[in-house]
Design a protein around this motif. Structure first.
Motif, PDB file in Angstrom:
ATOM      1  N   TYR A 159     -10.355  -2.007   2.597  1.00  0.00           N
ATOM      2  CA  TYR A 159     -10.179  -3.431   2.872  1.00  0.00           C
ATOM      3  C   TYR A 159     -10.747  -4.278   1.734  1.00  0.00           C
ATOM      4  O   TYR A 159     -10.131  -5.248   1.292  1.00  0.00           O
ATOM      5  N   GLU A 160     -11.934  -3.918   1.262  1.00  0.00           N
ATOM      6  CA  GLU A 160     -12.562  -4.701   0.190  1.00  0.00           C
ATOM      7  C   GLU A 160     -11.687  -4.713  -1.056  1.00  0.00           C
ATOM      8  O   GLU A 160     -11.535  -5.747  -1.714  1.00  0.00           O
ATOM      9  N   MET A 161     -11.119  -3.569  -1.402  1.00  0.00           N
ATOM     10  CA  MET A 161     -10.263  -3.503  -2.589  1.00  0.00           C
ATOM     11  C   MET A 161      -8.990  -4.330  -2.400  1.00  0.00           C
ATOM     12  O   MET A 161      -8.587  -5.080  -3.295  1.00  0.00           O
ATOM     13  N   LEU A 162      -8.370  -4.197  -1.221  1.00  0.00           N
ATOM     14  CA  LEU A 162      -7.128  -4.922  -0.986  1.00  0.00           C
ATOM     15  C   LEU A 162      -7.364  -6.409  -0.832  1.00  0.00           C
ATOM     16  O   LEU A 162      -6.522  -7.232  -1.205  1.00  0.00           O
ATOM     17  N   SER A 163      -8.517  -6.791  -0.298  1.00  0.00           N
ATOM     18  CA  SER A 163      -8.858  -8.211  -0.224  1.00  0.00           C
ATOM     19  C   SER A 163      -8.990  -8.798  -1.615  1.00  0.00           C
ATOM     20  O   SER A 163      -8.578  -9.939  -1.870  1.00  0.00           O
ATOM     21  N   GLU A 175       0.832 -13.760 -12.414  1.00  0.00           N
ATOM     22  CA  GLU A 175       0.697 -12.426 -12.993  1.00  0.00           C
ATOM     23  C   GLU A 175       1.866 -11.534 -12.579  1.00  0.00           C
ATOM     24  O   GLU A 175       2.337 -11.583 -11.442  1.00  0.00           O
ATOM     25  N   GLN A 176       2.307 -10.705 -13.502  1.00  0.00           N
ATOM     26  CA  GLN A 176       3.402  -9.780 -13.220  1.00  0.00           C
ATOM     27  C   GLN A 176       2.864  -8.591 -12.432  1.00  0.00           C
ATOM     28  O   GLN A 176       1.937  -7.916 -12.880  1.00  0.00           O
ATOM     29  N   ARG A 177       3.440  -8.353 -11.244  1.00  0.00           N
ATOM     30  CA  ARG A 177       2.970  -7.269 -10.381  1.00  0.00           C
ATOM     31  C   ARG A 177       4.142  -6.560  -9.719  1.00  0.00           C
ATOM     32  O   ARG A 177       5.155  -7.179  -9.409  1.00  0.00           O
ATOM     33  N   THR A 178       3.955  -5.287  -9.484  1.00  0.00           N
ATOM     34  CA  THR A 178       4.870  -4.508  -8.652  1.00  0.00           C
ATOM     35  C   THR A 178       4.011  -3.737  -7.652  1.00  0.00           C
ATOM     36  O   THR A 178       2.782  -3.655  -7.804  1.00  0.00           O
ATOM     37  N   VAL A 179       4.652  -3.177  -6.641  1.00  0.00           N
ATOM     38  CA  VAL A 179       3.915  -2.345  -5.698  1.00  0.00           C
ATOM     39  C   VAL A 179       3.261  -1.182  -6.437  1.00  0.00           C
ATOM     40  O   VAL A 179       2.075  -0.862  -6.221  1.00  0.00           O
ATOM     41  N   GLU A 180       4.019  -0.557  -7.341  1.00  0.00           N
ATOM     42  CA  GLU A 180       3.517   0.614  -8.056  1.00  0.00           C
ATOM     43  C   GLU A 180       2.295   0.268  -8.916  1.00  0.00           C
ATOM     44  O   GLU A 180       1.270   0.962  -8.868  1.00  0.00           O
ATOM     45  N   SER A 181       2.387  -0.810  -9.694  1.00  0.00           N
ATOM     46  CA  SER A 181       1.286  -1.153 -10.598  1.00  0.00           C
ATOM     47  C   SER A 181       0.037  -1.581  -9.832  1.00  0.00           C
ATOM     48  O   SER A 181      -1.084  -1.265 -10.225  1.00  0.00           O
ATOM     49  N   ALA A 183      -0.744  -0.685  -6.651  1.00  0.00           N
ATOM     50  CA  ALA A 183      -1.300   0.498  -5.991  1.00  0.00           C
ATOM     51  C   ALA A 183      -2.114   1.320  -6.984  1.00  0.00           C
ATOM     52  O   ALA A 183      -3.201   1.828  -6.654  1.00  0.00           O
ATOM     53  N   HIS A 184      -1.602   1.434  -8.205  1.00  0.00           N
ATOM     54  CA  HIS A 184      -2.326   2.166  -9.253  1.00  0.00           C
ATOM     55  C   HIS A 184      -3.651   1.462  -9.571  1.00  0.00           C
ATOM     56  O   HIS A 184      -4.662   2.139  -9.828  1.00  0.00           O
ATOM     57  N   GLU A 185      -3.644   0.134  -9.534  1.00  0.00           N
ATOM     58  CA  GLU A 185      -4.858  -0.638  -9.844  1.00  0.00           C
ATOM     59  C   GLU A 185      -6.004  -0.302  -8.883  1.00  0.00           C
ATOM     60  O   GLU A 185      -7.175  -0.299  -9.279  1.00  0.00           O
ATOM     61  N   VAL A 186      -5.667  -0.036  -7.614  1.00  0.00           N
ATOM     62  CA  VAL A 186      -6.705   0.290  -6.625  1.00  0.00           C
ATOM     63  C   VAL A 186      -6.750   1.805  -6.355  1.00  0.00           C
ATOM     64  O   VAL A 186      -7.373   2.244  -5.392  1.00  0.00           O
ATOM     65  N   ARG A 187      -6.055   2.575  -7.202  1.00  0.00           N
ATOM     66  CA  ARG A 187      -6.084   4.031  -7.134  1.00  0.00           C
ATOM     67  C   ARG A 187      -5.657   4.561  -5.762  1.00  0.00           C
ATOM     68  O   ARG A 187      -6.321   5.378  -5.148  1.00  0.00           O
ATOM     69  N   SER A 191       2.712   4.510  -0.907  1.00  0.00           N
ATOM     70  CA  SER A 191       2.935   4.411   0.540  1.00  0.00           C
ATOM     71  C   SER A 191       1.659   4.007   1.280  1.00  0.00           C
ATOM     72  O   SER A 191       1.706   3.180   2.198  1.00  0.00           O
ATOM     73  N   ASN A 192       0.516   4.571   0.887  1.00  0.00           N
ATOM     74  CA  ASN A 192      -0.743   4.237   1.554  1.00  0.00           C
ATOM     75  C   ASN A 192      -1.136   2.792   1.278  1.00  0.00           C
ATOM     76  O   ASN A 192      -1.624   2.075   2.172  1.00  0.00           O
ATOM     77  N   PHE A 193      -0.906   2.357   0.053  1.00  0.00           N
ATOM     78  CA  PHE A 193      -1.197   0.967  -0.314  1.00  0.00           C
ATOM     79  C   PHE A 193      -0.384  -0.001   0.552  1.00  0.00           C
ATOM     80  O   PHE A 193      -0.929  -0.951   1.122  1.00  0.00           O
ATOM     81  N   GLN A 194       0.898   0.241   0.677  1.00  0.00           N
ATOM     82  CA  GLN A 194       1.747  -0.657   1.467  1.00  0.00           C
ATOM     83  C   GLN A 194       1.366  -0.628   2.949  1.00  0.00           C
ATOM     84  O   GLN A 194       1.346  -1.664   3.619  1.00  0.00           O
ATOM     85  N   HIS A 195       1.056   0.546   3.443  1.00  0.00           N
ATOM     86  CA  HIS A 195       0.684   0.679   4.862  1.00  0.00           C
ATOM     87  C   HIS A 195      -0.598  -0.092   5.160  1.00  0.00           C
ATOM     88  O   HIS A 195      -0.654  -0.856   6.139  1.00  0.00           O
ATOM     89  N   LEU A 196      -1.630   0.096   4.340  1.00  0.00           N
ATOM     90  CA  LEU A 196      -2.915  -0.557   4.606  1.00  0.00           C
ATOM     91  C   LEU A 196      -2.837  -2.066   4.368  1.00  0.00           C
ATOM     92  O   LEU A 196      -3.467  -2.842   5.090  1.00  0.00           O
ATOM     93  N   TYR A 197      -2.067  -2.477   3.375  1.00  0.00           N
ATOM     94  CA  TYR A 197      -1.927  -3.914   3.108  1.00  0.00           C
ATOM     95  C   TYR A 197      -1.330  -4.615   4.329  1.00  0.00           C
ATOM     96  O   TYR A 197      -1.810  -5.666   4.772  1.00  0.00           O
ATOM     97  N   LYS A 198      -0.278  -4.024   4.882  1.00  0.00           N
ATOM     98  CA  LYS A 198       0.368  -4.612   6.067  1.00  0.00           C
ATOM     99  C   LYS A 198      -0.579  -4.561   7.271  1.00  0.00           C
ATOM    100  O   LYS A 198      -0.637  -5.510   8.070  1.00  0.00           O
TER     101      LYS A 198
END
Length: 264
Positions: A159-163, A175-181, A183-187, A191-198
């Motif tokens: 949560y802290e990272m996604l916040s 800033e230019q962003r994609t789901v892939e970039s 998700a990579h930023e928070v390691r 799929s896990n990044f999108q699930h937890l973000y939602k």
């Protein structure tokens, strides 16, 4: 609600301070656009920009800018009527408790609209002002309840990272962003990044990114003289047509239609 005075997007030099031991004679609503120092019950505290804050009538008002920095805010001096203050508390709002807003642009738009209505002489200006004030209070109420839900999951390092990511897309929507970039930023895996973000924010990452850019575009359309192509670039779009399509999907209007309607 009685609006005694209102100011939109006021800026002050680095020597700005407010020192009112007996308050201002009414309630004071503030929407900070820069960090500031507030003294509450004898203690200094830094209140971050994009925060909502209300002083109760009769309470001392002491606040100032951060040293060597300018101060900018929107403000409304007002009085409650009848049972309006009870409704204020029912929404979960409190005096002298700052609320950091995820979407301060909407509140600022409401303050600007209240300023217009107060001095417009429109036949329905009082009714319009009442509704704009309630929009402000409802938005802050929703923010408070979101934050209370967030507290339940704050122990989660994800949560802290996604916040932090969410704060970035709202403070720097260009800033230019994609789901892939991202998700990579928070390691994390995509799929896990999108699930937890939602899960945490009740909105997908892509939709939240579009929301942040749309809100930023609204602010630029109403408060700058930039042309539509430059605004698209400022909001992170390299393609003007793509920007226009996404803006219309979110608002029901093209950027120019939105500017013509709401800048009047």
């Amino acid at each position: 609600m009685i609006i005694n005075n209102v100011g939109y997007n006021h800026c002050h030099d680095s020597d700005f301070f407010i020192d009112r031991p007996k308050g201002s004679g009414d309630n004071l609503l503030l929407l900070l656009k820069t960090d500031a120092i507030f003294n509450i019950n004898g203690n200094d505290m830094i209140v971050s920009k994009n925060s909502f804050f209300i002083y109760k009538k009769g309470r001392p008002q002491y606040y100032r800018c951060i040293p060597k920095n300018m101060f900018s805010n929107d403000w409304i001096h007002f009085d409650f009527e009848n049972n309006e203050e009870e409704l204020f508390f029912e929404k979960g709002l409190q005096y002298e408790i700052p609320v950091k807003m995820d979407n301060p642009y909407f509140l600022s738009f409401c303050v600007k609209s209240i300023a217009y209505e107060k001095y417009s002489g429109n036949i329905n200006c009082q009714s319009n002002i009442f509704h704009y004030m309630n929009l402000i209070f409802n938005s802050v109420s929703e923010q408070i309840y979101r934050q209370s839900d967030i507290i339940k999951v704050c122990h989660d390092t994800h949560y802290e990272m996604l916040s932090g990511i969410r704060n970035k897309i709202y403070s720097r929507p260009y800033e230019q962003r994609t789901v892939e970039s991202t998700a990579h930023e928070v390691r994390m895996s995509k799929s896990n990044f999108q699930h937890l973000y939602k899960k945490y924010f009740n909105v997908s990452f892509i939709q939240d990114l579009i929301n942040s850019r749309t809100e930023y575009a609204k602010m630029l359309l109403l408060n700058t003289n930039l042309n539509i192509n430059d605004i698209a670039l400022q909001c992170g779009y390299n393609n003007y047509i793509h920007f226009t399509k996404q803006f219309k999907l979110k608002t029901g209007k093209t950027p120019m239609e939105y500017k013509l309607k709401f800048s009047q």
